[in-house]
Each structure stands twice: as structure tokens, then as C-alpha cells.
Design a protein around this motif. Sequence first.
Motif, PDB file in Angstrom:
ATOM      1  N   CYS A  75     148.189  82.178   5.436  1.00  0.00           N
ATOM      2  CA  CYS A  75     148.958  81.796   6.635  1.00  0.00           C
ATOM      3  C   CYS A  75     150.320  82.474   6.636  1.00  0.00           C
ATOM      4  N   LEU A  79     151.766  85.265   9.308  1.00  0.00           N
ATOM      5  CA  LEU A  79     153.042  85.089  10.005  1.00  0.00           C
ATOM      6  C   LEU A  79     153.980  86.267   9.745  1.00  0.00           C
ATOM      7  N   SER A  82     152.761  89.287  11.739  1.00  0.00           N
ATOM      8  CA  SER A  82     153.087  89.161  13.158  1.00  0.00           C
ATOM      9  C   SER A  82     154.591  89.313  13.390  1.00  0.00           C
ATOM     10  N   PHE A  83     155.415  88.866  12.425  1.00  0.00           N
ATOM     11  CA  PHE A  83     156.862  89.073  12.533  1.00  0.00           C
ATOM     12  C   PHE A  83     157.201  90.559  12.514  1.00  0.00           C
ATOM     13  N   ALA A  86     156.287  91.998  15.830  1.00  0.00           N
ATOM     14  CA  ALA A  86     157.249  91.575  16.850  1.00  0.00           C
ATOM     15  C   ALA A  86     158.567  92.327  16.695  1.00  0.00           C
ATOM     16  N   TYR A  91     161.973  92.260  18.684  1.00  0.00           N
ATOM     17  CA  TYR A  91     162.403  90.919  18.278  1.00  0.00           C
ATOM     18  C   TYR A  91     163.570  91.079  17.317  1.00  0.00           C
ATOM     19  N   PHE A  98     161.611  83.058  13.179  1.00  0.00           N
ATOM     20  CA  PHE A  98     160.277  83.384  13.687  1.00  0.00           C
ATOM     21  C   PHE A  98     159.248  82.374  13.165  1.00  0.00           C
ATOM     22  N   CYS A 101     159.727  78.919  14.879  1.00  0.00           N
ATOM     23  CA  CYS A 101     159.259  78.918  16.267  1.00  0.00           C
ATOM     24  C   CYS A 101     157.739  78.915  16.344  1.00  0.00           C
ATOM     25  N   HIS A 102     157.075  79.648  15.489  1.00  0.00           N
ATOM     26  CA  HIS A 102     155.627  79.812  15.590  1.00  0.00           C
ATOM     27  C   HIS A 102     154.856  78.747  14.818  1.00  0.00           C
ATOM     28  N   VAL A 105     154.234  75.825  17.224  1.00  0.00           N
ATOM     29  CA  VAL A 105     153.144  76.108  18.129  1.00  0.00           C
ATOM     30  C   VAL A 105     151.798  75.984  17.398  1.00  0.00           C
ATOM     31  N   ALA A 106     151.743  76.433  16.152  1.00  0.00           N
ATOM     32  CA  ALA A 106     150.485  76.412  15.399  1.00  0.00           C
ATOM     33  C   ALA A 106     150.086  74.991  15.006  1.00  0.00           C
TER      34      ALA A 106
END
Length: 107
Positions: A75, A79, A82-83, A86, A91, A98, A101-102, A105-106
Motif C-alpha cells: 500500500c 501511494l 502515485s505521488f 502526481a 503536484y 499526499f 489526502c489519499h 479517500v481510500a
Amino acid sequence: MYMSTKIVYMLSTSHGNEELAVPNRRRDGNIRRPKISAEYNKNMGGVDKTDQLLQPYDCAKKSLKWTKKLFFHLCQMSLCNSFLLAKKEGYDKSLLNFIECHLVVAI
């Protein structure tokens, strides 16, 4: 299987069984090693950067089973990847921001 000082197993879907002749540091002549190991060593800097980014936020505990440690590590790696993607898109905040924030959502 490749043997340097220890046996090394590598799994790849994009490399075949090609081998390269590499100069031997200990003796005269060349040794043969798989192309996948040369590619890994050439691109290893990204792995080191990811490890450096994730080290302060490591969530692995000694009491966790290895399966849970693996899950959380994967995980965190996703992340971090993806950072980095971004960040290429512009970003400008930190990895911690980051993740915060994510993760909301997850979860």
C-alpha cells in the motif's frame, strides 16, 4: 537463477534468458550474467529513492504477521508511486500531505 556471491532469483515478464559478458573484477576474463540483473542495477536508483521517501512513514510493526507487513508495504509503495507520478504532473505538496489526502479517500 544467477550466482554472484549468493544465489539470486529474479522474476520478470519483460526479460528473456539473454546473458551478457561482463568483465570479472577478481580474475582476468569475463563472466556471464543475465541481462535482467544488468537492467536492475542500471535502474536501481528509483528503488533507493522510494525507500528513502517511505522510511520516515514506515508503518511495519514487529508484532504484525508478515502478511500484514507485506500488505501495508505494498500500500505504501503504491501511494509513493502515485505521488511520484502526481509530482511529474505538477503536484507541489509533500509526500505526507499526499498520503493524508489519499488515505482518507481510500479508507
